[in-house]
Each structure stands twice: as structure tokens, then as C-alpha cells.
Write a protein that holds these residues in place. Structure first.
Motif, PDB file in Angstrom:
ATOM      1  N   PHE A   1       0.863  -1.174   0.000  1.00  0.00           N
ATOM      2  CA  PHE A   1       0.000   0.000   0.000  1.00  0.00           C
ATOM      3  C   PHE A   1       0.904   1.229   0.000  1.00  0.00           C
ATOM      4  CE2 PHE A   1      -2.150   3.292   2.648  1.00  0.00           C
ATOM      5  CZ  PHE A   1      -3.169   3.595   1.764  1.00  0.00           C
ATOM      6  N   LYS A   2       0.697   2.105  -0.952  1.00  0.00           N
ATOM      7  CA  LYS A   2       1.487   3.332  -1.053  1.00  0.00           C
ATOM      8  C   LYS A   2       0.587   4.533  -0.773  1.00  0.00           C
ATOM      9  CE  LYS A   2       2.849   2.555  -5.282  1.00  0.00           C
ATOM     10  NZ  LYS A   2       3.567   2.712  -6.578  1.00  0.00           N
ATOM     11  N   GLN A   3       1.099   5.459   0.007  1.00  0.00           N
ATOM     12  CA  GLN A   3       0.296   6.630   0.377  1.00  0.00           C
ATOM     13  C   GLN A   3       1.184   7.856   0.498  1.00  0.00           C
ATOM     14  OE1 GLN A   3      -1.489   6.791   4.375  1.00  0.00           O
ATOM     15  NE2 GLN A   3      -3.447   7.267   3.401  1.00  0.00           N
ATOM     16  N   GLU A   4       0.682   8.992   0.034  1.00  0.00           N
ATOM     17  CA  GLU A   4       1.428  10.244   0.172  1.00  0.00           C
ATOM     18  C   GLU A   4       1.359  10.727   1.613  1.00  0.00           C
ATOM     19  OE1 GLU A   4       1.817  13.983  -2.675  1.00  0.00           O
ATOM     20  OE2 GLU A   4       0.031  14.171  -1.422  1.00  0.00           O
ATOM     21  N   ARG A   5       2.499  11.013   2.173  1.00  0.00           N
ATOM     22  CA  ARG A   5       2.581  11.521   3.539  1.00  0.00           C
ATOM     23  C   ARG A   5       3.470  12.764   3.563  1.00  0.00           C
ATOM     24  NH1 ARG A   5       1.020   7.918   7.902  1.00  0.00           N
ATOM     25  NH2 ARG A   5      -0.315   6.328   6.973  1.00  0.00           N
ATOM     26  N   CYS A   6       3.492  13.419   4.714  1.00  0.00           N
ATOM     27  CA  CYS A   6       4.347  14.596   4.884  1.00  0.00           C
ATOM     28  C   CYS A   6       5.615  14.199   5.623  1.00  0.00           C
ATOM     29  CB  CYS A   6       3.608  15.680   5.671  1.00  0.00           C
ATOM     30  SG  CYS A   6       2.274  16.475   4.746  1.00  0.00           S
ATOM     31  N   GLY A   7       6.757  14.520   5.026  1.00  0.00           N
ATOM     32  CA  GLY A   7       8.036  14.231   5.645  1.00  0.00           C
ATOM     33  C   GLY A   7       8.614  15.457   6.313  1.00  0.00           C
TER      34      GLY A   7
ATOM     35  N   ILE B   1       6.255  12.771   0.634  1.00  0.00           N
ATOM     36  CA  ILE B   1       6.953  11.510   0.396  1.00  0.00           C
ATOM     37  C   ILE B   1       5.923  10.401   0.205  1.00  0.00           C
ATOM     38  CG2 ILE B   1       8.989  12.188   1.731  1.00  0.00           C
ATOM     39  CD1 ILE B   1       7.969  10.474   4.034  1.00  0.00           C
ATOM     40  N   THR B   2       6.306   9.357  -0.495  1.00  0.00           N
ATOM     41  CA  THR B   2       5.447   8.185  -0.672  1.00  0.00           C
ATOM     42  C   THR B   2       5.877   7.135   0.334  1.00  0.00           C
ATOM     43  OG1 THR B   2       5.157   8.609  -3.037  1.00  0.00           O
ATOM     44  CG2 THR B   2       4.676   6.385  -2.261  1.00  0.00           C
ATOM     45  N   VAL B   3       4.983   6.806   1.262  1.00  0.00           N
ATOM     46  CA  VAL B   3       5.283   5.857   2.327  1.00  0.00           C
ATOM     47  C   VAL B   3       4.737   4.488   1.940  1.00  0.00           C
ATOM     48  CG1 VAL B   3       4.778   5.252   4.727  1.00  0.00           C
ATOM     49  CG2 VAL B   3       5.387   7.602   4.140  1.00  0.00           C
ATOM     50  N   TYR B   4       5.516   3.452   2.225  1.00  0.00           N
ATOM     51  CA  TYR B   4       5.145   2.085   1.849  1.00  0.00           C
ATOM     52  C   TYR B   4       4.727   1.278   3.085  1.00  0.00           C
ATOM     53  CZ  TYR B   4       7.872   3.569  -2.192  1.00  0.00           C
ATOM     54  OH  TYR B   4       8.357   4.265  -3.265  1.00  0.00           O
ATOM     55  N   LYS B   5       3.721   0.426   2.899  1.00  0.00           N
ATOM     56  CA  LYS B   5       3.274  -0.477   3.956  1.00  0.00           C
ATOM     57  C   LYS B   5       2.806  -1.771   3.299  1.00  0.00           C
ATOM     58  CE  LYS B   5       0.833   1.127   7.389  1.00  0.00           C
ATOM     59  NZ  LYS B   5      -0.246   1.748   8.198  1.00  0.00           N
TER      60      LYS B   5
ATOM     61  N   GLU C   1      -4.427  15.766   7.043  1.00  0.00           N
ATOM     62  CA  GLU C   1      -4.390  15.952   8.488  1.00  0.00           C
ATOM     63  C   GLU C   1      -3.596  17.207   8.850  1.00  0.00           C
ATOM     64  OE1 GLU C   1      -2.692  12.452  10.130  1.00  0.00           O
ATOM     65  OE2 GLU C   1      -4.397  11.158   9.656  1.00  0.00           O
ATOM     66  N   VAL C   2      -2.470  17.391   8.179  1.00  0.00           N
ATOM     67  CA  VAL C   2      -1.599  18.529   8.469  1.00  0.00           C
ATOM     68  C   VAL C   2      -2.339  19.850   8.227  1.00  0.00           C
ATOM     69  CG1 VAL C   2       0.538  19.714   7.823  1.00  0.00           C
ATOM     70  CG2 VAL C   2       0.482  17.221   7.982  1.00  0.00           C
ATOM     71  N   GLU C   3      -3.187  19.877   7.217  1.00  0.00           N
ATOM     72  CA  GLU C   3      -3.941  21.102   6.921  1.00  0.00           C
ATOM     73  C   GLU C   3      -4.853  21.499   8.074  1.00  0.00           C
ATOM     74  OE1 GLU C   3      -5.997  20.373   3.296  1.00  0.00           O
ATOM     75  OE2 GLU C   3      -4.180  20.364   2.050  1.00  0.00           O
ATOM     76  N   LYS C   4      -5.202  20.543   8.930  1.00  0.00           N
ATOM     77  CA  LYS C   4      -6.107  20.806  10.052  1.00  0.00           C
ATOM     78  C   LYS C   4      -5.355  21.013  11.364  1.00  0.00           C
ATOM     79  CE  LYS C   4      -9.676  17.908   7.908  1.00  0.00           C
ATOM     80  NZ  LYS C   4     -10.475  16.663   8.051  1.00  0.00           N
ATOM     81  N   TYR C   5      -4.038  20.937  11.322  1.00  0.00           N
ATOM     82  CA  TYR C   5      -3.241  21.137  12.535  1.00  0.00           C
ATOM     83  C   TYR C   5      -3.405  22.560  13.062  1.00  0.00           C
ATOM     84  CZ  TYR C   5      -0.372  16.861  12.117  1.00  0.00           C
ATOM     85  OH  TYR C   5       0.084  15.573  12.072  1.00  0.00           O
ATOM     86  N   ASP C   6      -3.334  22.693  14.380  1.00  0.00           N
ATOM     87  CA  ASP C   6      -3.118  24.010  14.961  1.00  0.00           C
ATOM     88  C   ASP C   6      -1.682  24.417  14.618  1.00  0.00           C
ATOM     89  OD1 ASP C   6      -5.635  24.071  16.045  1.00  0.00           O
ATOM     90  OD2 ASP C   6      -5.000  23.294  18.001  1.00  0.00           O
ATOM     91  N   PHE C   7      -1.417  25.706  14.647  1.00  0.00           N
ATOM     92  CA  PHE C   7      -0.106  26.196  14.216  1.00  0.00           C
ATOM     93  C   PHE C   7       1.030  25.539  14.995  1.00  0.00           C
ATOM     94  CE2 PHE C   7       3.341  29.327  13.858  1.00  0.00           C
ATOM     95  CZ  PHE C   7       3.359  29.503  12.485  1.00  0.00           C
ATOM     96  N   TRP C   8       0.890  25.418  16.315  1.00  0.00           N
ATOM     97  CA  TRP C   8       1.961  24.870  17.154  1.00  0.00           C
ATOM     98  C   TRP C   8       2.207  23.395  16.873  1.00  0.00           C
ATOM     99  CZ3 TRP C   8       1.106  20.826  20.554  1.00  0.00           C
ATOM    100  CH2 TRP C   8      -0.230  20.545  20.881  1.00  0.00           C
ATOM    101  N   GLN C   9       1.192  22.700  16.385  1.00  0.00           N
ATOM    102  CA  GLN C   9       1.331  21.271  16.124  1.00  0.00           C
ATOM    103  C   GLN C   9       2.190  20.978  14.891  1.00  0.00           C
ATOM    104  OE1 GLN C   9      -2.834  20.351  15.872  1.00  0.00           O
ATOM    105  NE2 GLN C   9      -3.053  20.017  18.077  1.00  0.00           N
ATOM    106  N   ARG C  10       2.340  21.956  14.017  1.00  0.00           N
ATOM    107  CA  ARG C  10       3.121  21.740  12.802  1.00  0.00           C
ATOM    108  C   ARG C  10       4.616  21.586  13.098  1.00  0.00           C
ATOM    109  NH1 ARG C  10       0.117  22.996   8.087  1.00  0.00           N
ATOM    110  NH2 ARG C  10       2.079  23.063   6.936  1.00  0.00           N
ATOM    111  N   ARG C  11       5.033  21.937  14.306  1.00  0.00           N
ATOM    112  CA  ARG C  11       6.447  21.799  14.656  1.00  0.00           C
ATOM    113  C   ARG C  11       6.887  20.342  14.686  1.00  0.00           C
ATOM    114  NH1 ARG C  11       9.954  22.017  19.258  1.00  0.00           N
ATOM    115  NH2 ARG C  11       8.237  22.154  20.749  1.00  0.00           N
TER     116      ARG C  11
END
Length: 285
Positions: free
Chosen positions: A127-133, A139-143, A216-226
Motif C-alpha cells: 500500500f502506497k500513500q502520500e505523507r508529509c516528511g 513523500i510516498t510511504v510504503y506499507k 491531516e496537516v492542513e487541520k493542525y493548529d499552528f503549534w502542532q506543525r512543529r
């Protein structure tokens, strides 16, 4: 009264160990000539950069302040991630060495898992999925695939069953999970094994915050993006926490930031040992 115009005479006739320029160099006439003169005599020159941090009344609450060379220029470096010292470089080296060792050691399980996935479900093995690195890089993450091939398409219809707060999506008895092999791979964490490829590609680390999906990242609060400020990992504090899926999203994010702020090789080793226990005892989900 001596002025900088008399610098040559001062250097020749007096004992001078060091020259300090304590004002902006733009205010010093022929500054290049004066510095070259001192260099020619072997007199040390110290320049206080006009960073004006005191004027902005800014005191970092998270970041460490360091003076570093950048393109042969002194800079103030504010960073909240581990410094790239010997210990951190050792982490990078251990990522590659560990990924190679684990890939070889676990290689015999790959054909077995492949057969079981094909036996109990239809569709691809991986299973390949786009994730945030790191810092949001895609990045494309593999499982190993543990869900039905249409799992992504069915997420919207199952959204109301989400059991976690925040932007993440988890269901204890997710109907999309494939029979027998799916629950086994998820409980042991063996579904994450192909992410050793991501480690060897330099996109992930053995230990680090889990890579989130962009939505998911688009819904983060600003401090959570760290949490994106450090390379994502196959395992983390949350991954090996007891009843990890019962941890609220706020606490999960704080665990990742706690890892970043307190990182050490010893912490990585502790997390890897706890992860090994989770894998061997099937405590995941």
C-alpha cells in the motif's frame, strides 16, 4: 585623540592583540583596508555583527540560539531541532545501518506475508500513500496492505465512526481491514516493515514522529506543525505507548514535541526496545 584614521600608526607603535569593530561596518570608512592591514600584521580581528536582536526584545522560548558559519559568514542560528553534532550524525548512520540489518534479518518474512496477503484478499501486496516528511516534504510511504483495495474511497462514509479526536482517523473494528492477516500485521506492526525502504531513501528515520497525511496537516493548529521539523520515523513515543489508540490527539502531538525537544541516542534506543516488545507481544492495533 587617536581615531581609526590613525590605525596604521597604532598597530605599528603599540601592542595590539586584537581589534574589535563594535559598530556597523557601514559606518566605518575604508573598513576593508583596515581589516586587510590587521590581517597583514597577523593581528586578530573580531567583528560584532549588527544583529539588533536586543532591539526586537525577542527571547526564544523553544529554540536554542547558536552562532554558526553559513557560507563563510557568521550567523545567528535559532533551531528547535537537535543540532547536527556527532551524536545526531550517529543517528543518521545508525538509521542506514539499522535499516540494512533489519531488511536482511526480516527478509525471510516477506514472501510469507506476501502469500498470506494474496490468500486472504485481492489487490496489491503493498500500500502506497502520500505523507508529509521533513518540514512538509511530500513523500510516498510504503506499507504491507492490511485493508481492502477500496479503503481510501470508503473513508468518507466511515468518518462518523471515527473514535479519535483531532484530524486523525481511527476505528477499533475498522470494516476495511482484511481478514486474519490484516489484524495480525497491524497488531505486530509488521505492516510498517516496507518503510525501511523510506529509511534507506533518506526520507524517514527508524525513530521519529509518524508521517501524517497532508489532509491531516492542513487541520493542525499552528503549534502542532512543529512535529514536522524532524524527519519522520517508523516508530515513536506514541507508537510504543500503552493503549496508544486511546491517547487523545493533543497528547499525541505533545509526545512528538517532547521527543524533539529531548532527543538523544539513548532515547532512540529506549523507543526501539519498547517497539520490539510491542512487536513481539502483538500490543499494536
Amino acid at each position: 585623540v587617536d581615531t581609526i584614521d590613525n590605525l596604521r600608526s597604532i598597530l605599528v607603535h603599540q601592542v595590539v592583540d586584537e581589534i574589535i569593530f563594535a559598530l556597523p561596518l557601514t559606518l566605518v570608512k575604508d573598513v576593508g583596508k583596515h581589516i586587510a592591514m590587521a590581517e597583514e600584521l597577523g593581528v586578530s580581528v573580531r567583528i560584532l555583527p549588527d544583529w539588533q536582536m536586543h532591539q526586537h526584545v525577542y527571547k526564544p522560548s523553544i529554540a536554542r540560539v547558536q552562532i554558526e558559519d553559513f557560507l563563510n559568514l557568521p550567523t545567528i542560528h535559532l533551531t528547535s531541532t537537535p543540532s547536527e553534532n556527532v551524536e545526531f550524525l550517529a543517528k543518521i548512520a545508525l538509521d542506514y545501518l539499522g535499516a540494512v540489518f533489519l531488511s536482511i534479518a526480516l527478509l525471510p518474512f516477506v514472501p510469507i506475508i506476501t502469500i498470506l496477503i494474496k490468500l486472504f484478499s485481492t489487490g496489491p501486496v503493498f500500500f502506497k500513500q502520500e505523507r508529509c516528511g521533513l518540514n512538509g516534504r511530500k513523500i510516498t510511504v510504503y506499507k504491507f496492505r492490511t485493508m481492502t483495495p477500496d479503503a481510501e474511497d470508503r473513508r468518507d462514509e466511515l468518518e462518523k465512526l471515527n473514535e479519535l479526536d483531532g484530524p486523525v482517523f481511527k476505528i477499533k473494528r475498522d470494516p476495511r481491514i482484511t481478514s486474519y492477516i490484516g489484524p495480525f500485521l497491524r497488531k505486530t506492526g509488521l505492516d510498517e516493515l516496507p518503510q525501511l525502504i523510506n529509511v534507506l531513501k533518506g526520507e524517514m528515520s527508524l525513530v521519529g514522529p509518524r508521517p501524517p497525511i497532508p489532509e491531516e496537516v492542513e487541520k493542525y493548529d499552528f503549534w502542532q506543525r512543529r512535529r514536522l521539523s524532524m524527519k519522520p520515523g517508523i516508530t515513536c513515543l506514541w507508537q510504543c505507548a500503552p493503549n496508544r489508540n486511546d491517547v487523545c490527539f493533543h497528547d499525541w502531538m505533545n509526545m512528538d514535541l517532547q521527543y524533539i525537544d529531548n532527543w538523544s541516542l539513548m532515547l532512540d534506543f529506549k523507543i526501539l526496545l519498547k517497539t520490539a516488545v510491542v512487536v513481539l507481544t502483538g500490543q499494536g492495533r
